[in-house]
Write an enzyme that holds these catalytic residues in place. Sequence first.
Site, mmCIF file in Angstrom:
data_model
loop_
_atom_site.group_PDB
_atom_site.id
_atom_site.type_symbol
_atom_site.label_atom_id
_atom_site.label_comp_id
_atom_site.label_asym_id
_atom_site.label_seq_id
_atom_site.Cartn_x
_atom_site.Cartn_y
_atom_site.Cartn_z
ATOM 1 C CG HIS A 238 -1.835 1.099 1.393
ATOM 2 N ND1 HIS A 238 -1.436 2.357 1.797
ATOM 3 C CD2 HIS A 238 -3.176 1.166 1.202
ATOM 4 C CE1 HIS A 238 -2.495 3.144 1.840
ATOM 5 N NE2 HIS A 238 -3.556 2.461 1.482
ATOM 6 N NE ARG A 281 -5.438 -0.677 -1.390
ATOM 7 C CZ ARG A 281 -6.596 -1.213 -0.974
ATOM 8 N NH1 ARG A 281 -6.625 -2.477 -0.586
ATOM 9 N NH2 ARG A 281 -7.702 -0.515 -0.990
ATOM 10 C CE LYS A 284 -8.145 -1.747 -4.123
ATOM 11 N NZ LYS A 284 -9.557 -2.076 -3.829
ATOM 12 C CG ASP A 287 -6.663 9.283 -3.181
ATOM 13 O OD1 ASP A 287 -6.416 10.500 -3.042
ATOM 14 O OD2 ASP A 287 -7.313 8.625 -2.346
ATOM 15 C CB CYS A 289 -3.730 11.447 -0.489
ATOM 16 S SG CYS A 289 -4.070 9.678 -0.577
ATOM 17 C CE1 TYR A 290 -2.085 5.950 -1.045
ATOM 18 C CE2 TYR A 290 -3.965 6.259 -2.508
ATOM 19 C CZ TYR A 290 -3.410 5.715 -1.363
ATOM 20 O OH TYR A 290 -4.173 4.943 -0.526
ATOM 21 C CG ASP A 339 -9.781 10.791 -4.093
ATOM 22 O OD1 ASP A 339 -9.085 10.516 -5.074
ATOM 23 O OD2 ASP A 339 -10.530 9.959 -3.561
ATOM 24 C CG ASP A 346 -10.206 15.942 2.210
ATOM 25 O OD1 ASP A 346 -9.002 15.818 2.528
ATOM 26 O OD2 ASP A 346 -10.734 15.262 1.311
ATOM 27 C CG HIS A 349 -7.511 14.187 -0.482
ATOM 28 N ND1 HIS A 349 -8.483 13.681 0.354
ATOM 29 C CD2 HIS A 349 -6.995 13.122 -1.163
ATOM 30 C CE1 HIS A 349 -8.572 12.371 0.168
ATOM 31 N NE2 HIS A 349 -7.676 12.013 -0.735
#
Length: 420
Positions: A238, A281, A284, A287, A289-290, A339, A346, A349
């Site tokens: 992850h 991942r 998936k 996103d 945040c990654y 995201d 938010d 993020h």
Amino acid sequence: MWPDEEMLFRNFQRLKGSRLDDEKVSTHTSREQQKTESSVEKCFDRFEQLQQTHPRLSQFFRLEHQHYLDMMLSRLPSNYECLDSSRPWCVYWILQAAQLLSFSFDDQTLDQVVQFLAKCRCPSGGFGGGPGQYAHLAPTYAAVNSLCIIGTERAYRAIDRPTLVQFLFSVRDADGSFRLHVDGETDVRGAYCAISCAKLLNLPDMVLQKLFAGTGNWIAGCQTYEGGFGGAPDLEAHGGYTFCGIAGLALLNEADKCNKQALLQWTLRRQMSYEGGFQGRTNKLVDGCYSFWVGATIPIAQATLSGDDKEMEHTLFDVEALQEYILLCCQKQNGGLIDKPGKPQDLYHTCYTLSGVSIAQHSESASRPQVLGDTINELLPTHPLFNIPPKAVAAARSYFNNSNDTGLAGSGSTWKADDA
């Protein structure tokens, strides 16, 4: 990116050929991926149609983001009630995002933040998620980072190193792993948070050796057959856990204990060919945040592999595509970042999308940042191992190097490893 290359937006029409081909076998996963790609395509198409008449589309909405952060630090909306046990995190996300944007809060506000975080400190050491809550490694990490970003004498004194060290030993297991709180769950986040706090606070080598005996081996055991790290041994790789794993090992100078080539390959495969951002991942969705969790892992892994390999001096992921995704798909016009298209803004993020862009811009050269679009898009650098400003890392370590805390100097103090 190689020297002297101009950073350009990709050809979005040509890119459409890299969208998912489900080979006429539709699954829930493939449908969700196609839905996400369609939402990203709308952002790309809008940019192509309006870029000549609306140049701000290729810029960070700095004033709007600053207003959003200022508003959120003053008063959180009711939908943040679910994060009542994560209030130091909200503070950290705001302060870190603000400094990346070169936005400073006034001294009175920052002093109030220090007072609040001091109320979150537990008498037995460490910080809870709010005043009167149990000490927990995650909000301890967030509080320490926040106080180091503020960087005043009062902020540093709010940390209380001796009791923090006692707390760290209280959540350490015999195999070198760390529980997130006393009698709590064990995962690689706990190890990273403990290591990060210990290093930022410049704990004496004798303490570090006892505190992290066996920790590097335990972290290395979290690496999976794919190359990334899971939350604990035998769990799925992850992006967030992978960052915690390699950052923790790097801070301990024990990166050689993991398979660095497999790690680098796994992280590089997480960048989405069409969207430009990262997934967390295998199989998936993208996103925002990654952008940090995976984006920072890549230069860390490259640094551990550098040696005589000159190729490792150049950023190996597509920094233009990542910035493109954040600029065009993850900004809200009223402030804050998200995201993916269709999601609300938010603080989490907002912090990690901006942190990821900073990593992309500064991972290769501090003197020649790799900035996509208008020069106004350049963000301040962040330290890839701590995710706070490099100058804040240096200032904190210098302050605590000269600190005369009682209970940290001698072998007879209360933090002895035998008590852990």
